[in-house]
Write an enzyme that holds these catalytic residues in place. Structure first.
Site, PDB file in Angstrom:
ATOM      1  N   GLU A  30       0.822  -1.215   0.000  1.00  0.00           N
ATOM      2  CA  GLU A  30       0.000   0.000   0.000  1.00  0.00           C
ATOM      3  C   GLU A  30       0.855   1.264   0.000  1.00  0.00           C
ATOM      4  O   GLU A  30       2.062   1.219   0.278  1.00  0.00           O
ATOM      5  CB  GLU A  30      -0.937   0.011   1.208  1.00  0.00           C
ATOM      6  CG  GLU A  30      -0.209   0.036   2.546  1.00  0.00           C
ATOM      7  CD  GLU A  30      -1.025   0.698   3.643  1.00  0.00           C
ATOM      8  OE1 GLU A  30      -1.481   1.838   3.454  1.00  0.00           O
ATOM      9  OE2 GLU A  30      -1.175   0.073   4.714  1.00  0.00           O
ATOM     10  N   LYS A 165      -3.976  -1.597  13.740  1.00  0.00           N
ATOM     11  CA  LYS A 165      -3.264  -0.365  14.067  1.00  0.00           C
ATOM     12  C   LYS A 165      -3.178  -0.203  15.578  1.00  0.00           C
ATOM     13  O   LYS A 165      -4.147  -0.470  16.276  1.00  0.00           O
ATOM     14  CB  LYS A 165      -4.031   0.831  13.493  1.00  0.00           C
ATOM     15  CG  LYS A 165      -3.498   1.274  12.193  1.00  0.00           C
ATOM     16  CD  LYS A 165      -4.104   2.512  11.592  1.00  0.00           C
ATOM     17  CE  LYS A 165      -5.491   2.931  11.942  1.00  0.00           C
ATOM     18  NZ  LYS A 165      -5.984   3.937  10.965  1.00  0.00           N
TER      19      LYS A 165
HETATM   20  N1  PSU Z   1      -1.483   1.417  10.145  1.00  0.00           N
HETATM   21  C1  PSU Z   1      -0.331   2.083  10.352  1.00  0.00           C
HETATM   22  N2  PSU Z   1      -0.080   3.165   9.575  1.00  0.00           N
HETATM   23  C2  PSU Z   1      -0.945   3.593   8.606  1.00  0.00           C
HETATM   24  C3  PSU Z   1      -2.150   2.871   8.392  1.00  0.00           C
HETATM   25  C4  PSU Z   1      -2.358   1.797   9.192  1.00  0.00           C
HETATM   26  O1  PSU Z   1       0.436   1.730  11.233  1.00  0.00           O
HETATM   27  O2  PSU Z   1      -0.666   4.592   7.928  1.00  0.00           O
HETATM   28  C5  PSU Z   1      -3.121   3.294   7.319  1.00  0.00           C
HETATM   29  C6  PSU Z   1      -3.462   2.111   6.402  1.00  0.00           C
HETATM   30  O3  PSU Z   1      -3.420   2.568   5.061  1.00  0.00           O
HETATM   31  C7  PSU Z   1      -4.877   1.775   6.787  1.00  0.00           C
HETATM   32  C8  PSU Z   1      -5.415   3.137   7.123  1.00  0.00           C
HETATM   33  O4  PSU Z   1      -5.598   1.154   5.754  1.00  0.00           O
HETATM   34  O5  PSU Z   1      -4.362   3.698   7.888  1.00  0.00           O
HETATM   35  C9  PSU Z   1      -6.717   3.085   7.851  1.00  0.00           C
HETATM   36  O6  PSU Z   1      -7.218   4.371   7.951  1.00  0.00           O
HETATM   37  P1  PSU Z   1      -8.735   4.618   8.435  1.00  0.00           P
HETATM   38  O7  PSU Z   1      -8.765   4.157   9.862  1.00  0.00           O
HETATM   39  O8  PSU Z   1      -8.922   6.088   8.288  1.00  0.00           O
HETATM   40  O9  PSU Z   1      -9.608   3.804   7.527  1.00  0.00           O
END
Ligand code: PSU
Ligand code: MN
Length: 311
Positions: A30, A165
Site C-alpha cells: 500500500e 493499528k
Molecule cells: N497502520 C499504520 N499506519 C498507517 C495505516 C495503518 O500503522 O498509515 C493506514 C493504512 O493505510 C490503513 C489506514 O488502511 O491507515 C486506515 O485508515 P482509516 O482508519 O482512516 O480507515
C-alpha cells in the site's frame, strides 16, 4: 472502451504484468503507509527496502497508488519518492474516495481497503502492510470504524499485517471481523500480535505455522466461493519489539492529546503515529519499518505457495 471497464483506468507495470500473466507470485503493497504513515525520507527508504524484501523472498512487489487519476499497480522508485515527498498532502484514498480521485484525475495514496480493491482488479491475491484499520477506541461516540474491515469481508485478498493499528480498540475490531466472517490467523502465534509488541493478549481464531497452511486456507476459501480476505497477523521480530506497557502509555497519551485538539476522522492515524514517534524518540518508527519488512517476507512466501497446487 475495452470489454473490461476496469482496464481503462488500470495501469499495471510491465514487470508486474509479466509476472501475473506467467502465474509468478506477486505481493501488493500500500501507499498510505508511505505518504501518511511515516515521515520523509524514511518513508521512501522503507518502501524501497520492503520491495527488496519481497524480491528476496521470491516474489514481485507491486506498490499501489492512484497517480493522476490512474490506478497504478507497480510504482517506479521515482513515483514512490514523489509520494513520499508529498506526504500527507496527497489524498488518503479509501473505497469511498476512489471514484472522485479518479474522475478528477488526482493523486491519492491508497489505504488497505483501496489497495485491496486495486490488487484484486489486477489479479493479485496477497498484500503486505503494517497494521489494518479497525474499530477506534471511543467508537460509541465517534462511530469511527475503518472501511478496511468491510473490504476484508468482500474482496478476495489476503492481508499480511502485524495486527491492527496500534491506536485501535482491538477487542471490538476482532468482534467486527468475526461478524463480517473474516478469519484472523496468527502466524506462528496463538495470540494476536500487538503491532509494536508481539502479543496483544487477545486470542486469534486460528494459528498457522507455515505459509503453505495459509495458502491452503485461502485456496479453500476462494474455491468454495466464499468472498473476502483473510487477516494474517505476524508478530514483530523479537529484536525490534517494544515493551507493551511502555508503548501503551505513549499511545494513550497521544489519544488524549488528539481528543484535546479535536482531531477526528481520517486525520487521526497520521496525527497519532507522528506523536508516538516523537515520544519514543523514533523507536516506534524503527519498529514499524521492521515489522513491515517482516510482513513483506511472509507475504512473499504465501504468494509463492499460492502459486503451487496445494489442495
Ligand atoms: N497502520 C499504520 N499506519 C498507517 C495505516 C495503518 O500503522 O498509515 C493506514 C493504512 O493505510 C490503513 C489506514 O488502511 O491507515 C486506515 O485508515 P482509516 O482508519 O482512516 O480507515
Ligand atoms: Mn476512520
Amino acid at each position: 472502451m475495452s470489454d473490461n471497464p476496469a482496464s481503462d483506468v488500470l495501469d499495471i507495470a510491465p514487470n508486474v504484468d509479466d509476472a501475473l500473466r506467467s502465474d509468478k507470485p506477486v505481493v501488493a503493497l500500500e501507499s498510505t503507509i508511505i505518504s501518511h504513515g511515516m515521515p520523509y525520507p524514511r518513508n521512501v527508504e522503507a518502501a524501497s527496502a520492503v520491495e527488496a524484501a519481497v524480491r528476496a523472498a521470491g516474489a514481485v512487489p507491486a506498490t499501489i497508488a492512484v497517480l493522476g487519476g490512474r490506478l497504478k499497480v507497480g510504482l517506479s522508485m521515482d513515483e514512490i519518492r514523489r509520494l513520499g515527498e508529498q506526504g500527507p498532502q496527497v489524498i488518503k484514498c479509501s473505497r469511498r474516495d476512489l471514484p472522485f480521485v479518479l474522475a478528477r484525475k488526482e493523486t491519492g495514496a491508497t489505504t488497505v481497503a483501496a489497495t485491496m480493491i486495486i490488487a484484486a482488479m489486477a489479479g493479485i491475491r496477497v498484500f503486505a502492510t503494517g497494521g489494518i484499520g479497525g474499530v477506534h477506541r471511543g467508537v460509541a461516540e465517534t462511530m469511527d470504524i475503518s472501511a478496511d474491515l468491510e473490504e476484508l469481508a468482500r474482496t478476495n485478498v489476503a492481508v499480511v499485517c502485524a495486527g491492527v493499528k496500534s491506536v485501535l480498540d482491538i477487542g471490538r475490531t476482532l468482534e467486527y471481523l468475526e461478524t463480517a466472517g473474516v478469519p484472523v490467523v496468527g502466524y506462528q502465534t496463538d495470540t494476536l500480535p500487538g503491532f509494536y509488541s508481539r502479543c496483544s493478549g487477545f486470542p486469534v481464531d486460528y494459528r498457522v505455522d507455515t505459509a503453505k497452511e495459509v495458502a491452503a486456507a485461502l485456496q479453500t476459501k476462494w474455491d468454495m466461493g466464499l468472498q473476502g480476505g483473510l487477516v494474517v497477523a505476524v508478530p514483530i521480530p523479537e529484536a525490534h519489539a517494544l515493551a507493551r506497557d511502555e508503548i501503551d502509555g505513549v499511545i494513550n497519551e497521544a489519544i488524549t492529546e488528539m481528543q484535546r485538539q479535536g482531531i477526528a476522522g481520517k486525520d487521526t492515524t497520521p496525527f497519532l503515529l507522528a506523536r508516538i514517534a516523537e515520544r519514543t524518540g523514533g523507536q516506534s518508527l524503527e519498529a514499524n519499518i521492521q515489522l513491515v519488512l517482516n510482513n513483506a517476507r511472509v507475504a512473499a512466501e504465501i504468494a509463492v505457495q499460492l502459486g503451487h497446487d496445494i489442495c
